[in-house]
Design an enzyme around this catalytic site. Structure first.
Site, PDB file in Angstrom:
ATOM      1  N   ARG A  83     -14.817 -49.051  -4.301  1.00 18.25           N
ATOM      2  CA  ARG A  83     -14.187 -49.369  -3.014  1.00 18.25           C
ATOM      3  C   ARG A  83     -15.197 -50.181  -2.218  1.00 18.25           C
ATOM      4  NH1 ARG A  83     -12.426 -50.020   1.612  1.00 18.25           N
ATOM      5  NH2 ARG A  83     -10.760 -48.841   2.589  1.00 18.25           N
ATOM      6  N   GLU A 137      -2.559 -52.987   2.991  1.00 15.43           N
ATOM      7  CA  GLU A 137      -1.908 -52.264   1.899  1.00 15.43           C
ATOM      8  C   GLU A 137      -1.036 -53.238   1.099  1.00 15.43           C
ATOM      9  OE1 GLU A 137      -2.373 -48.933   1.151  1.00 15.43           O
ATOM     10  OE2 GLU A 137      -3.925 -49.072   2.679  1.00 15.43           O
ATOM     11  N   ARG A 168     -14.342 -42.571  -5.819  1.00 16.27           N
ATOM     12  CA  ARG A 168     -14.716 -43.977  -5.984  1.00 16.27           C
ATOM     13  C   ARG A 168     -16.119 -44.210  -5.446  1.00 16.27           C
ATOM     14  NH1 ARG A 168      -9.632 -46.524  -2.856  1.00 16.27           N
ATOM     15  NH2 ARG A 168     -10.551 -45.081  -1.354  1.00 16.27           N
TER      16      ARG A 168
END
Length: 142
Positions: A35, A43, A77
């Site tokens: 990330r 999004e 992540r």
């Protein structure tokens, strides 16, 4: 989890702020989901979501990336700064108007200068009349 930078092959772009990279030696590869730190991209179903993914892909897909980890998020992540083709992908997403500086996690104040320049130039999501930050899109006030 602050550790040394490492170099991996970017094998997939999940969205405008997340990549998958293959790290390690041949025969002992490990796939790492990364990330991008300090930014938040639209999004997928949001305006500029797909454009943001394409912009990150144009910079990072299929190339060696230098990944400098900062922490691990609640989804496991690696949160990191990612350098592709000699450019900081985190900064380039903001510069192109394909991501916001993520206020909640921003540490580098100069990213706001980059974001302000993108906004003034009307680049990417800043061409919208009233762009909605991803964190507001995900959790609208009721």
């Amino acid at each position: 989890m602050i550790s040394e930078a490492f170099v991996c092959l970017v094998v997939a772009i999940s969205d405008g702020d997340t990549i998958k990279a293959r790290c390690g030696e041949p025969g002992a590869y490990q796939e790492v989901k990364v990330r991008l730190a300090e930014i938040d991209a639209p999004e997928k179903r949001q305006a500029y979501g797909e454009a943001s993914k394409r912009t990150l892909a144009a910079l990072c897909a299929g190339v060696q990336a230098k990944i400098t980890p900062e922490t691990t998020d609640r989804y496991g992540r690696t949160v990191a700064h990612v350098e592709c083709r000699g450019q900081d992908a985190n900064t380039e997403q903001v510069r192109a108007g394909m991501a916001w500086v993520y206020d909640r996690y921003a540490k580098n104040q100069w990213l706001y200068t980059v974001q302000d320049a993108a906004r003034l130039a009307g680049r990417g999501l800043w061409s919208e009349k009233a762009p909605i930050a991803p964190w507001e899109f995900r959790h609208p006030k009721r």
